[in-house]
Design a protein around this motif. Structure first.
Motif: not given
Length: 96
Positions: A1-9, A45-51, A53-59, A61-65
């Protein structure tokens, strides 16, 4: 089962015409910034959504990748509770 991730940018000061809807004093403050195009502002935002490896990062805050520490004000639990309460009260007064 895939988990939901949430990040802020932080998109940077993106030229989105937001100032057109602001009070004059805020519009001036916004327009005085060095704005980036919406494409540049949306890159993280696009980088976080499509990369993959980012599926394992949650919670985070990102700026300029890059993962960065959020401000102390943004992690203030008391302020968050007040914002939630005020938002609920506003919506109730507005009939929602």
């Amino acid at each position: 089962m895939e988990r939901i991730v949430a990040n802020a940018i932080h998109p940077g000061e993106a030229n989105t015409k937001f100032a057109a809807h602001a009070e004059p004093w805020m519009a001036k403050m916004i327009l005085d910034q060095n704005e980036v195009s919406p494409d540049v502002g949306g890159d993280t935002l696009a980088w976080l959504a499509e990369a993959p490896e980012n599926g394992s990062i949650s919670g985070c805050y990102f700026y300029e990748r890059e993962q960065v520490e959020p401000s102390a004000a943004s992690t203030d639990e008391e302020a968050a509770r007040r914002l939630w309460d005020e938002s609920e009260a506003f919506l109730a007064r507005s009939g929602y």
